[in-house]
Design a protein around this motif. Sequence first.
Motif, PDB file in Angstrom:
ATOM      1  N   TYR A  48      -7.989  -1.058  -4.403  1.00 18.43           N
ATOM      2  CA  TYR A  48      -8.691  -0.152  -5.321  1.00 18.43           C
ATOM      3  C   TYR A  48      -9.773   0.641  -4.584  1.00 18.43           C
ATOM      4  CZ  TYR A  48     -11.495   1.359  -9.341  1.00 18.43           C
ATOM      5  OH  TYR A  48     -12.190   2.107 -10.251  1.00 18.43           O
ATOM      6  N   ILE A  63      -5.343   5.649 -10.835  1.00 15.94           N
ATOM      7  CA  ILE A  63      -6.790   5.857 -10.698  1.00 15.94           C
ATOM      8  C   ILE A  63      -7.062   7.336 -10.488  1.00 15.94           C
ATOM      9  CG2 ILE A  63      -8.883   5.065  -9.569  1.00 15.94           C
ATOM     10  CD1 ILE A  63      -7.078   2.851 -10.755  1.00 15.94           C
ATOM     11  N   ASP A  67     -13.309   7.347 -11.232  1.00 12.48           N
ATOM     12  CA  ASP A  67     -12.861   6.024 -11.687  1.00 12.48           C
ATOM     13  C   ASP A  67     -12.253   6.026 -13.086  1.00 12.48           C
ATOM     14  OD1 ASP A  67     -13.628   4.786  -9.306  1.00 12.48           O
ATOM     15  OD2 ASP A  67     -15.680   4.508 -10.009  1.00 12.48           O
ATOM     16  N   TYR A  68     -11.786   7.172 -13.559  1.00 14.88           N
ATOM     17  CA  TYR A  68     -11.062   7.198 -14.823  1.00 14.88           C
ATOM     18  C   TYR A  68      -9.662   6.636 -14.581  1.00 14.88           C
ATOM     19  CZ  TYR A  68     -14.439   9.574 -17.739  1.00 14.88           C
ATOM     20  OH  TYR A  68     -15.547   9.869 -18.490  1.00 14.88           O
ATOM     21  N   ILE A  69      -9.254   5.701 -15.431  1.00 11.41           N
ATOM     22  CA  ILE A  69      -7.960   5.035 -15.277  1.00 11.41           C
ATOM     23  C   ILE A  69      -6.999   5.575 -16.338  1.00 11.41           C
ATOM     24  CG2 ILE A  69      -6.763   2.834 -15.125  1.00 11.41           C
ATOM     25  CD1 ILE A  69      -9.514   1.513 -14.738  1.00 11.41           C
ATOM     26  N   LYS A 175     -13.913   5.110 -19.456  1.00  9.88           N
ATOM     27  CA  LYS A 175     -13.256   5.211 -18.150  1.00  9.88           C
ATOM     28  C   LYS A 175     -12.135   4.193 -17.993  1.00  9.88           C
ATOM     29  CE  LYS A 175     -16.956   7.114 -15.256  1.00  9.88           C
ATOM     30  NZ  LYS A 175     -17.744   6.919 -14.011  1.00  9.88           N
ATOM     31  N   GLY A 176     -12.382   2.975 -18.431  1.00 12.72           N
ATOM     32  CA  GLY A 176     -11.411   1.904 -18.241  1.00 12.72           C
ATOM     33  C   GLY A 176     -10.604   1.564 -19.466  1.00 12.72           C
ATOM     34  N   ARG A 223     -12.199  -1.416 -22.272  1.00 15.23           N
ATOM     35  CA  ARG A 223     -11.937  -1.946 -20.937  1.00 15.23           C
ATOM     36  C   ARG A 223     -10.525  -2.520 -20.821  1.00 15.23           C
ATOM     37  NH1 ARG A 223     -15.752  -6.647 -19.435  1.00 15.23           N
ATOM     38  NH2 ARG A 223     -14.011  -7.200 -18.084  1.00 15.23           N
ATOM     39  N   TYR A 226      -9.091  -1.501 -17.494  1.00 17.50           N
ATOM     40  CA  TYR A 226      -9.878  -2.058 -16.390  1.00 17.50           C
ATOM     41  C   TYR A 226      -9.540  -3.537 -16.192  1.00 17.50           C
ATOM     42  CZ  TYR A 226     -13.741  -3.166 -13.289  1.00 17.50           C
ATOM     43  OH  TYR A 226     -14.486  -3.583 -12.209  1.00 17.50           O
ATOM     44  N   ALA A 235     -16.581  -5.185 -15.052  1.00 18.75           N
ATOM     45  CA  ALA A 235     -16.588  -3.793 -15.509  1.00 18.75           C
ATOM     46  C   ALA A 235     -18.021  -3.323 -15.717  1.00 18.75           C
ATOM     47  CB  ALA A 235     -15.796  -3.669 -16.806  1.00 18.75           C
ATOM     48  N   TYR A 237     -19.559   0.501 -16.525  1.00 19.49           N
ATOM     49  CA  TYR A 237     -19.599   1.960 -16.692  1.00 19.49           C
ATOM     50  C   TYR A 237     -20.126   2.246 -18.095  1.00 19.49           C
ATOM     51  CZ  TYR A 237     -14.944   0.547 -18.340  1.00 19.49           C
ATOM     52  OH  TYR A 237     -13.904  -0.114 -18.938  1.00 19.49           O
TER      53      TYR A 237
END
Length: 269
Positions: A48, A63, A67-69, A175-176, A223, A226, A235, A237
Amino acid sequence: GMHLNAPKPQFSWQSFWLGEYQSQFTEYFNQRFALRSEYVKLNNELYYDLFRKSYMYKGDLIIGDYDYIYERYYLDDYTTCRATDQELKTLIADIEIVQKKLMEYDKKFCFIITPSKVRTIPEFVPDGYKEIVLKNDLPYDKLIAALKSTGIYYIDGQEIIRSEKQKTGKMLFAKGGTHWNEMGTAIMMTEITRFLNQRYDLELSMPELAKVTTDLSPKGYDRDLYDLLNLIRPASYEVEHLSWNMVYAGEKRYHIGVIGGSFCWNLVD
């Protein structure tokens, strides 16, 4: 749930040549290897951090920038039009039948289009997808065009969330997370309530938003992607948490049925 430890396999030349011994011993060894889970997390962390890549979740976690998944499924959905015209025509016909049957029994109906993280936040997808995603709206455009040509009562959640993001600058997806966040859910629930009240002359009410807090401790839906990365670090963010004041809804009570995918879980919660 119940967990059964793999027994130590018995060696035989037959099982060895068939590959059965190797696979059984691997399972046995993995269950007893000290700190294996920590080593797996460390390996995931290295991939990662160094390569912006994850092999977890069948390699379907992508990814993006900052860090946006994203899930590969949704990226593929917006770079390739999966549904044929005939499949879309069949879907619309089925929705029309459901609406008609419910209306015959004096039941209210509303078809809700839930948003995609890819279409809502296309600017952070990886470069390999970005140019295609930013220009391609084919699946979504086709669905909207088909719905507009019918009498189906629908709410375009994708447009509502995307417009709110453009107006306020809020991403409305963590983000996750793969689902809309608490604020996105609240915005959508407000629009659904307004639509049903106006369309069917109902008296549905919404709780009053009491407080919005921000921290670096995502939970639950914020999450879900994530957690699939299975990393060492926790996690961390920015996420929003909403608190509500309940509102007395009056004497009328309504029974609401919801049929849908995982985005409906947020609405029901």
